[in-house]
Structure formats: C-alpha cells, structure tokens
Motif scaffolding. Structure first.
Motif, mmCIF file in Angstrom:
data_model
loop_
_atom_site.group_PDB
_atom_site.id
_atom_site.type_symbol
_atom_site.label_atom_id
_atom_site.label_comp_id
_atom_site.label_asym_id
_atom_site.label_seq_id
_atom_site.Cartn_x
_atom_site.Cartn_y
_atom_site.Cartn_z
ATOM 1 N N ASP A 1 -6.465 11.662 93.228
ATOM 2 C CA ASP A 1 -5.007 11.517 93.201
ATOM 3 C C ASP A 1 -4.441 11.446 91.789
ATOM 4 N N GLY A 2 -5.292 11.244 90.790
ATOM 5 C CA GLY A 2 -4.764 10.982 89.454
ATOM 6 C C GLY A 2 -5.087 12.025 88.406
ATOM 7 N N ALA B 1 -17.805 26.477 90.230
ATOM 8 C CA ALA B 1 -16.833 27.308 89.514
ATOM 9 C C ALA B 1 -17.198 28.774 89.674
ATOM 10 N N GLU B 2 -16.182 29.618 89.617
ATOM 11 C CA GLU B 2 -16.401 31.056 89.604
ATOM 12 C C GLU B 2 -15.283 31.732 88.831
ATOM 13 N N VAL B 3 -15.590 32.913 88.330
ATOM 14 C CA VAL B 3 -14.624 33.704 87.583
ATOM 15 C C VAL B 3 -13.746 34.481 88.558
ATOM 16 N N LEU B 4 -12.428 34.451 88.325
ATOM 17 C CA LEU B 4 -11.452 35.188 89.134
ATOM 18 C C LEU B 4 -10.829 36.302 88.288
ATOM 19 N N PRO B 5 -10.235 37.291 88.948
ATOM 20 C CA PRO B 5 -9.551 38.344 88.189
ATOM 21 C C PRO B 5 -8.395 37.821 87.352
ATOM 22 N N GLU B 6 -7.785 36.726 87.790
ATOM 23 C CA GLU B 6 -6.677 36.135 87.030
ATOM 24 C C GLU B 6 -6.392 34.743 87.569
ATOM 25 N N GLY B 7 -5.611 33.963 86.822
ATOM 26 C CA GLY B 7 -5.115 32.666 87.289
ATOM 27 C C GLY B 7 -6.113 31.540 87.156
ATOM 28 N N LEU B 8 -5.682 30.373 87.615
ATOM 29 C CA LEU B 8 -6.505 29.167 87.602
ATOM 30 C C LEU B 8 -6.259 28.395 88.886
ATOM 31 N N VAL B 9 -7.344 28.071 89.594
ATOM 32 C CA VAL B 9 -7.281 27.266 90.806
ATOM 33 C C VAL B 9 -8.188 26.063 90.608
ATOM 34 N N VAL B 10 -7.641 24.854 90.738
ATOM 35 C CA VAL B 10 -8.420 23.622 90.580
ATOM 36 C C VAL B 10 -8.289 22.805 91.857
ATOM 37 N N GLU B 11 -9.424 22.496 92.472
ATOM 38 C CA GLU B 11 -9.461 21.674 93.679
ATOM 39 C C GLU B 11 -10.307 20.440 93.383
ATOM 40 N N VAL B 12 -9.817 19.263 93.787
ATOM 41 C CA VAL B 12 -10.525 18.013 93.504
ATOM 42 C C VAL B 12 -10.566 17.160 94.765
ATOM 43 N N SER C 1 -4.904 21.342 81.721
ATOM 44 C CA SER C 1 -5.162 20.051 81.092
ATOM 45 C C SER C 1 -6.276 19.262 81.778
ATOM 46 N N HIS C 2 -6.769 19.735 82.919
ATOM 47 C CA HIS C 2 -7.892 19.074 83.587
ATOM 48 C C HIS C 2 -9.085 19.051 82.630
ATOM 49 N N LEU C 3 -9.755 17.904 82.518
ATOM 50 C CA LEU C 3 -10.789 17.722 81.508
ATOM 51 C C LEU C 3 -11.942 18.708 81.686
ATOM 52 N N ALA D 1 -17.935 11.676 92.847
ATOM 53 C CA ALA D 1 -18.488 10.418 93.356
ATOM 54 C C ALA D 1 -18.376 9.302 92.329
ATOM 55 N N ILE D 2 -18.242 9.656 91.041
ATOM 56 C CA ILE D 2 -18.211 8.666 89.966
ATOM 57 C C ILE D 2 -16.808 8.077 89.866
ATOM 58 N N PRO D 3 -16.650 6.764 89.978
ATOM 59 C CA PRO D 3 -15.321 6.154 89.854
ATOM 60 C C PRO D 3 -14.706 6.428 88.479
ATOM 61 N N HIS D 4 -13.390 6.575 88.447
ATOM 62 C CA HIS D 4 -12.694 6.844 87.192
ATOM 63 C C HIS D 4 -12.239 5.544 86.533
ATOM 64 N N ALA D 5 -12.252 5.538 85.206
ATOM 65 C CA ALA D 5 -11.775 4.402 84.393
ATOM 66 C C ALA D 5 -12.480 3.097 84.754
#
Length: 298
Positions: free
Chosen positions: A56-57, A39-50, A63-65, A91-95
């Motif tokens: 896919d889910g 993670a890093e601080v940006l001047p504005e906005g939100l970018v989430v890459e997974v 709202s990303h946890l 790497a950790i499986p979800h649910a």
C-alpha cells in the motif's frame, strides 16, 4: 548493444539483519524470509505490480526502488530496455530493520543482469555488489542480501568489500516485529557525532568476539552482542524495542536491535519456542534460519 532475453525472469532475495549489536555498519546476516520478484522486457511502457508487505505504500512508477535499481544496472551494462514489467511479491516487512530496501536494490540489479543476454560478462558479481552498495549508501544489509550467510563488509580504496564468514549450524534467529516502523533516516539522526574512546574500544572487541561466536562458539553470543555505539542512542525512536532487548538479555537471551530497528532479533538454538513465547502483544514473531543463499535467479 545489449540483447534482452525473451520471457520473464524471476529472482528471490532474503531479508537481512545488520549490525547484530556491536557490528555497526559492518556485520550482516541473511535470514530465511524471502521476497520474490519477476520482470520481463516489454515493447514499451512500465508496469509495476506489488503484492504483500508494504504494497500500500510503494509507488508504481519509475520511482519504485526496484525499478530505479534496474535502471542503474542497465546503465552499467550500456542499454535500457524499451519497456518493463515488474511484479513484486513481498514477504519482508518495510521500515522494520530487516533490509527491505537492500532486498529491493539487490533484486533490481540482479533482475536487470538476468534480462540481458550475456549479462554476467557485462556486469560481474563484484560490479553489481559495488553498484548495489552505492545505491544503498552502506553495505551491511546489501552484502548478505547479495551473497547470503554472515558477511563482514565495508569500504576500502573507493570500493566496497564483502567477506563471508561461517555460521555454526546450531545458531537460529527469532525476530520480533512491532506493528509500526521507524525510517532509517530517523534512527540514524539520533546517533552522536562522536563516542568515547573506551566505548569504541569495547565495541570493537565485542564485534570481533561476535565473529568467533557465530562461527562456532555460540555460547559467547550474549557477551558478543553487547553494543555501545547505537542501540541505546536510538531508544527515543523505539522505546518498546529497547525495553524488549533489555528484558531478553536479562534472561540470558542474546538479543539486539535488527538494523536501524525497530525489529528485535534474538539468537537461539534448536529450541526457540521459549524465546518466541516472549513476543509482546500485537507484535509478529518469526522463527527463522540463517539463510546461506543470497539473491537467486530462478
């Protein structure tokens, strides 16, 4: 007023297995399967890459946890950054009962603290753990994700506690992960409001034995992992998992439902190949070590 550090920070956080049979909502173990986040601080906005498990889910917005957990930690420290970029390599499986949500929460609060100059002074480990357990609602996965190793956790006088206990170096874990998951809320919804006193007494005795077995007497793990409180009750949501647990235990392998399931965890020793060979068709199998490290800032 908080000052944010320049450049990205990275953290890794382990998968966890909670309950371990009789230790319902109190015992948890960190495993050597780790998510990595940046993670890093940006001047504005939100970018989430997974990337990776669950990519896919999961949402790519506020709202990303992990983002929600970061926001809560920033609030604790008194300042929100103007913008954020978050990248998750999962790497950790979800649910699947391997603590993916706790890993996300712990990663979020630790990332947020690392992005704030002097964050250790603004949010101690105790305060961050308290926040993470509040966000999750129970501490049994959060505690080993945060601290690593084998942890006994609970709530006392309005705060969460976590106490690490030793793990015999001979103890390893094999996890059998089915292709479909079960949501924790569904699994918890199958639990009864009350249990017979005899079952509660038997369960508390086995939970105490489990601490001793993991700490240096693994020959008692089969008896120590017997549960009366939650595994059989959840069978309607994961019949294949309970069938595998019973089959392994009948063969002398200490096996339990991992967390709320449906993953099955089997304790082994140096030779786990024979246990791994029992993996059902279509399931994934991971031969893991007990992870002594919790969340680590790289």
């Amino acid at each position: 007023m908080a000052t944010f550090v320049e450049g990205p920070v990275r953290v890794t956080v382990p998968a966890t297995s909670a309950n371990l049979g009789p230790g319902f909502d109190s015992l948890g173990l960190a495993l050597s399967l780790r998510d990595e986040l940046e993670a890093e601080v940006l001047p504005e906005g939100l970018v989430v890459e997974v990337d990776g498990a669950g990519a896919d889910g999961v949402p790519r917005d506020e709202s990303h946890l992990v983002v929600r957990s970061m926001r809560a930690a920033f609030e604790l420290m008194g300042e929100q950054p103007p913008g954020l970029r978050l990248r998750c390599r999962n790497a950790i499986p979800h649910a699947r009962g391997l603590g993916s949500s706790s890993a996300a929460i712990v990663a979020g609060v630790v990332l947020a603290r690392a992005l704030v100059a002097g964050g250790q002074l603004l949010a101690s480990d105790d305060a961050l753990f308290d926040l993470a357990a509040d966000l999750e609602g129970h501490p049994d996965n959060v505690a080993p994700a945060f601290y690593g190793g084998f942890v006994i956790s609970g709530r006392e006088d309005g705060h969460w506690y976590a106490v690490r206990a030793g793990v015999d170096p001979r103890v390893t874990a094999v996890v059998f992960v089915p292709p479909t998951g079960v949501e924790t809320t569904v699994a918890r919804g199958l639990l009864p409001e009350s249990v017979p006193h005899a079952d509660a007494a038997a369960n508390s005795g086995r939970a105490a034995l489990l601490v001793a077995a993991l700490n240096g007497q693994p020959e008692h793990l089969l008896a120590a992992t017997r549960d009366w409180l939650h595994q059989d009750q959840r069978e309607p949501a994961m019949p294949e998992s309970l069938a595998l647990v019973r089959r392994l235990r009948a063969e002398g392998v200490p096996a339990v439902v991992s967390g709320a399931g449906p993953t099955v965890l089997a304790f082994g020793s140096a030779d786990t190949a024979a246990i791994a060979a029992r993996c059902p068709d279509g399931w994934a199998c991971h031969d893991l070590a007990i992870e002594p490290r919790g969340a680590v800032v790289l």
